[in-house]
Write an enzyme that holds these catalytic residues in place. Structure first.
Site, PDB file in Angstrom:
ATOM      1  N   SER A 185     -96.963 -25.186 -16.933  1.00 21.45           N
ATOM      2  CA  SER A 185     -97.180 -26.623 -16.767  1.00 21.45           C
ATOM      3  C   SER A 185     -98.673 -26.960 -16.838  1.00 21.45           C
ATOM      4  CB  SER A 185     -96.582 -27.048 -15.422  1.00 21.45           C
ATOM      5  OG  SER A 185     -97.052 -28.300 -15.027  1.00 21.45           O
ATOM      6  N   ARG A 235     -88.572 -30.626 -11.783  1.00 21.77           N
ATOM      7  CA  ARG A 235     -88.929 -29.610 -10.777  1.00 21.77           C
ATOM      8  C   ARG A 235     -89.180 -30.256  -9.423  1.00 21.77           C
ATOM      9  NH1 ARG A 235     -94.070 -27.339 -12.827  1.00 21.77           N
ATOM     10  NH2 ARG A 235     -94.083 -26.154 -10.916  1.00 21.77           N
ATOM     11  N   LYS A 268    -100.850 -28.534 -20.465  1.00 23.18           N
ATOM     12  CA  LYS A 268    -101.581 -29.807 -20.427  1.00 23.18           C
ATOM     13  C   LYS A 268    -103.039 -29.578 -20.808  1.00 23.18           C
ATOM     14  CE  LYS A 268    -100.227 -31.130 -16.073  1.00 23.18           C
ATOM     15  NZ  LYS A 268     -98.922 -30.620 -15.713  1.00 23.18           N
ATOM     16  N   HIS A 317    -108.472 -28.636 -13.019  1.00 23.48           N
ATOM     17  CA  HIS A 317    -107.097 -28.910 -12.610  1.00 23.48           C
ATOM     18  C   HIS A 317    -106.858 -28.299 -11.245  1.00 23.48           C
ATOM     19  CE1 HIS A 317    -103.144 -30.455 -13.619  1.00 23.48           C
ATOM     20  NE2 HIS A 317    -102.631 -29.409 -13.007  1.00 23.48           N
TER      21      HIS A 317
HETATM   22  N1  URA Z   1     -99.999 -28.931 -11.305  1.00 17.54           N
HETATM   23  C1  URA Z   1     -99.352 -29.006 -12.488  1.00 17.54           C
HETATM   24  O1  URA Z   1     -99.796 -29.654 -13.424  1.00 17.54           O
HETATM   25  N2  URA Z   1     -98.208 -28.356 -12.629  1.00 17.54           N
HETATM   26  C2  URA Z   1     -97.672 -27.623 -11.638  1.00 17.54           C
HETATM   27  O2  URA Z   1     -96.621 -27.053 -11.848  1.00 17.54           O
HETATM   28  C3  URA Z   1     -98.333 -27.546 -10.399  1.00 17.54           C
HETATM   29  C4  URA Z   1     -99.507 -28.216 -10.273  1.00 17.54           C
END
Ligand code: URA
Length: 438
Positions: free
Chosen positions: A184, A169, A188, A83
């Site tokens: 966040s 956001r 995920k 990520h």
């Molecule tokens: N990537 C994400 O999934 N969430 C964030 O808040 C910032 C980057």
């Protein structure tokens, strides 16, 4: 239990911690449409300004995860994901996932849309005609099993809390909160069932994180939150002072990804992709040997097995796989506006965040929750920090459908380049590797 949302907002605004039941009440009420957007936005701003303690962040992450389903894969799958904390021109997930799949890895990737000035993997993929990122959990599992990877978004089934709050956001100036970024990303990555995770933590003018001290702080929050949920996390801190690759803009980046998977040498994309890919193969125990990992990665590009994985993935998610052979299938912009240097010297700095915001003016990103994207628009910017430019030289292009607006954006982009008459050294792309070591 019922709470007064205003009291909870004030509690956070005055720097106090919110409990599990308070946060759960607030977020559940928001998701059930019993609490208005403006109160959620207000709490987000209070969190952004006051921050959260690590336990509070882990609680928020848990509430996000519990707002939907948590996927589990068999343990012999060695699931691994990557990520990014977000940047401009950051298309790495789109080339990395097929490379890892071609090396026998399993990548269940839940990704995001553009946030603030940064682009999003889902938006880029949706520029491929027909491509869908809203698969069911069952379809997602099937693709991970059969192709080795799938990339989807948060949904009503999977982390709906992040889906709603992430979008809010992006349009309320609350994107750079370490607490909100951690909850966040980690919600995920935990809900999708990845046992191992490599995070590309971007620092610099085009990132949410502007300095290395804050990057180290965020790395610590991400690693500790992963640990709490049994996930092994490594972090690569990388430089986001220049847009990544040569193109920024949804369809333009897809074309660039396909060219890379066909063997085109794009030095920064290549270095970052291979650094992350090698960490992923080592972390998920696909190999314990770095040289072997590098050979596997190089072969996947040379033998086009990564491109084949990408083609299968595009087809399986409803997109037109012919895009791999004919990029003219992608949306094309009507105008190409040249960006001409009015100075001679070396590129000293690039206000990459400013470029990200300028691209929103031509529809490459969103200004409001319901903004429609223009997938064809974007920019070509091959010059990096340390490169020489001549006065009158074309240093890039803006792709757009509205000529006047495109000219304004070209001006804004040109103004983002600071040119020095003293020679400037190129910057290091990989700043630090924090390897999982438990
Ligand atoms: N990537 C994400 O999934 N969430 C964030 O808040 C910032 C980057």
């Amino acid at each position: 239990m019922n709470f007064n949302p205003v009291e909870l907002i004030i509690k956070k605004k005055t720097g106090k911690s919110l409990s599990f039941s308070e946060l759960k009440y607030f977020i559940e009420s928001y998701l059930n449409n019993k609490l208005p957007e403006y109160q959620m936005a207000s709490l987000l701003m209070a969190i952004n300004l006051q921050g959260m303690e690590i336990k509070e962040i882990q609680t928020l992450t848990e509430i996000y995860i519990e707002s939907g389903k948590r996927i589990k894969f068999p343990s012999n799958y060695r699931t691994i994901d990557k990520h990014s904390t977000g940047g401009v021109g950051d298309k790495i997930s789109i080339v990395l996932a097929p490379i890892i799949a071609a090396c026998e890895g399993k990548i269940p990737m839940i990704s995001g849309r553009g946030l603030g000035h940064t682009g999003g993997t889902l938006d880029k993929l949706e520029s491929i005609p027909g491509f869908r990122t809203n698969l069911s959990e069952e379809q997602f599992r099937k693709l991970v099993d059969e192709i080795g990877f799938s990339i989807i978004g948060q949904s009503d089934e999977l982390i709906p809390a992040d889906r709603r709050i992430y979008a809010l956001r992006g349009v309320t100036g609350t994107v750079d909160s370490l607490s909100l970024i951690t909850a966040s990303i980690m919600s995920k990555k935990i809900a999708e069932g990845a046992q191992n995770l490599v995070i590309d933590l971007k620092v610099g003018l085009g990132a949410f994180i502007k300095n290395i001290e804050t990057a180290n702080e965020l790395a610590d929050l991400l690693i500790k939150t992963g640990e709490k949920f049994g996930q092994r996390v490594s972090v690569i801190i990388s430089n986001m002072n220049s847009p990544l690759g040569e193109y920024a803009g949804n369809a333009l980046e897809i074309r660039e990804c396909i060219e890379y998977l066909k063997g085109k040498n794009i030095p920064d994309i290549d270095l970052l992709t291979k650094t992350l890919a090698s960490e992923m193969l080592l972390l998920s125990d696909i190999t314990s040997n770095k040289i072997e990992a590098e050979t596997m990665i190089n072969n996947s590009i040379k033998n086009r097995t990564a491109l084949d994985s990408f083609r299968k993935f595009v087809k399986a998610q409803g997109g037109n796989p012919e895009v791999c052979d004919d990029p003219s299938i992608l949306p094309q912009a009507e105008y190409e506006i040249p960006i001409i240097s009015d100075n001679e010297g070396w590129v000293e700095s690039i206000d990459t965040q400013n470029i990200g915001y300028a691209l929103i003016d031509i529809g490459a990103g969103r200004k409001a929750l319901d903004s429609k994207l223009n997938y064809a628009s974007g920019t070509y910017l091959p010059k990096k920090i340390g490169n020489h430019v001549r006065k009158g030289e074309q240093i890039g292009k803006v792709f757009c459908d509205e000529e006047e607006c495109g000219k304004e954006v070209a001006k804004k982009i040109l103004g983002s380049y600071k040119i020095s008459n003293i020679e400037v050294k190129p910057q290091k792309l990989i700043i630090k590797v924090i390897r999982y070591n438990n």
